[in-house]
Design an enzyme around this catalytic site. Structure first.
Site, PDB file in Angstrom:
ATOM      1  N   HIS A 195       2.792  -5.559  -4.225  1.00  0.00           N
ATOM      2  CA  HIS A 195       1.478  -6.207  -4.187  1.00  0.00           C
ATOM      3  C   HIS A 195       0.532  -5.467  -5.129  1.00  0.00           C
ATOM      4  O   HIS A 195       0.130  -4.334  -4.835  1.00  0.00           O
ATOM      5  CB  HIS A 195       0.919  -6.208  -2.762  1.00  0.00           C
ATOM      6  CG  HIS A 195       1.770  -6.967  -1.786  1.00  0.00           C
ATOM      7  ND1 HIS A 195       1.715  -6.747  -0.431  1.00  0.00           N
ATOM      8  CD2 HIS A 195       2.693  -7.947  -1.964  1.00  0.00           C
ATOM      9  CE1 HIS A 195       2.561  -7.556   0.184  1.00  0.00           C
ATOM     10  NE2 HIS A 195       3.179  -8.290  -0.729  1.00  0.00           N
ATOM     11  N   THR A 218       0.821  -1.206   0.000  1.00  0.00           N
ATOM     12  CA  THR A 218       0.000   0.000   0.000  1.00  0.00           C
ATOM     13  C   THR A 218       0.858   1.260   0.000  1.00  0.00           C
ATOM     14  O   THR A 218       1.713   1.442   0.861  1.00  0.00           O
ATOM     15  CB  THR A 218      -0.910   0.017   1.244  1.00  0.00           C
ATOM     16  OG1 THR A 218      -1.545  -1.245   1.383  1.00  0.00           O
ATOM     17  CG2 THR A 218      -1.953   1.117   1.138  1.00  0.00           C
TER      18      THR A 218
END
Length: 349
Positions: free
Chosen positions: A195, A170
């Site tokens: 990710h 994030t």
């Protein structure tokens, strides 16, 4: 327990209902309102003062990106985009992250929102972490991360065999830009595990390649590692460092998620440590969770040089924070210093 107020902005009544049900199930999340379009949302934000909003991309009257630009200019706040999980939907999602959105929730292909309940925990985590996000760090990175640094005409020498490995989640799409913009054309090879969905990773790699001073590509199996090149893990496979005929190459691995992720930072770091030992140079950037923290510890124990992003500059100090708690990081640095320090750790002495 802190309770975070959530405003849901979406033109679909069904999606508003589904998200309200999912988010309300978390004891620390409270849906204080819903809005059917950006103009409705603007009034609800003034009246309800939410801690975080979920924002659809495609809406009537004003699209989500235009609204996000206005919001970040006038009243910066944590936003989780509701985006389409397709290659076609990737550019607009990446645009949103560049503008200032903290994270995104992907709509299932075909709009099967009846199946979304199985992702309830993920959605709750994304909304919760967005509400806790460091918006000052988010603003400071997004305003300049796409601008390459003018490197000196004198090229530094880097130790042959050194490889840089970077893990992020994030907030990582913008943090990676902040690191890569310092890289000269003769920098050591760079492997990156971010990710990101498979539908987005190719587009993200292309954007980095277009704006950064070095060559960036989505990794394919068996690519020889070259100076001045960065290799991004595909969103649905683990990226590993391997040797073939005594030469370093990329390897891709299908299989189960590791620490809840594929690609996993842990897999990348462990493969680099196994092949290179003290020649590893690793960095852990912003991201929620703890993926890669123990891998970074093993890298440090093998005498590799390790760097974790500090809390003040991280959008979410999950992964780097976990590494710091394990004493896995040799250095803990703000994002603006990580690129130069990675290069310093690779210089010939």
């Amino acid at each position: 327990m802190n309770s975070y107020k959530v405003l849901i902005v979406d033109d679909s009544e069904l999606i508003r209902q589904v998200l309200t049900e999912i988010i309300s199930q978390a004891p620390d999340l409270q849906v204080v309102g819903v809005a059917s379009d950006p103009f409705d949302a603007r009034e609800k934000i003034k009246a309800l003062n939410p801690d975080v909003i979920t924002l659809d991309v495609e809406m009537p009257k004003m699209d989500g990106i235009s609204f996000l630009k206005n919001l970040m200019r006038l009243r910066p706040m944590p936003v989780v985009m509701i985006s389409t999980l397709t290659a076609k939907g990737a550019p607009v999602t990446l645009d949103a992250l560049e503008i200032g959105a903290v994270d995104y929730v992907c709509k299932p292909k075909g709009g099967g929102w009846g199946d979304l309940v199985q992702y309830a925990g993920v959605i709750q985590d994304k909304v919760r972490n967005a509400a806790r996000a460091n918006m000052l760090a988010r603003e400071s990175v997004t305003t300049k991360a796409s601008t390459p640094i003018e490197t000196s005409t004198k090229e530094d020498r880097y130790k042959v065999g050194k490889v840089i490995c970077i893990g992020s989640s994030t907030g990582g799409t913008e943090a990676l830009k902040e690191v890569l913009r310092y890289m000269p054309k003769n920098c050591p090879p760079i492997l990156m595990a971010q990710h990101i969905p498979a539908a987005f990773s190719g587009t993200f790699a292309s954007r980095l390649n277009d704006t950064m001073p070095i060559e960036v590509c989505e990794a394919k199996a068996g690519m020889p590692l070259k100076a001045g090149c960065a290799y991004l893990a595909p969103g649905d496979r683990h990226l590993r460092l391997a040797k073939r005929d005594k030469k370093l190459v990329t390897a891709l691995l299908d299989g189960e998620k590791v620490n809840g992720h594929i690609p996993s930072v842990e897999v990348l770091f462990d493969s680099a440590t196994a092949e290179l030992g003290k020649y590893c140079v690793g960095a852990m950037l912003t991201g929620m969770g703890a993926d890669g923290a123990t891998g970074m510890l093993r890298m440090r124990q093998a005498k590799g040089h390790t760097i974790a992003q500090d809390e003040a500059s991280s959008v979410v100090w999950g992964m780097p924070g976990a590494a710091v708690k394990l004493n896995a990081a040799v250095e803990v640095l703000p994002i603006q210093r990580i690129g130069p320090e990675l290069l310093n750790a690779c210089k010939s002495t």
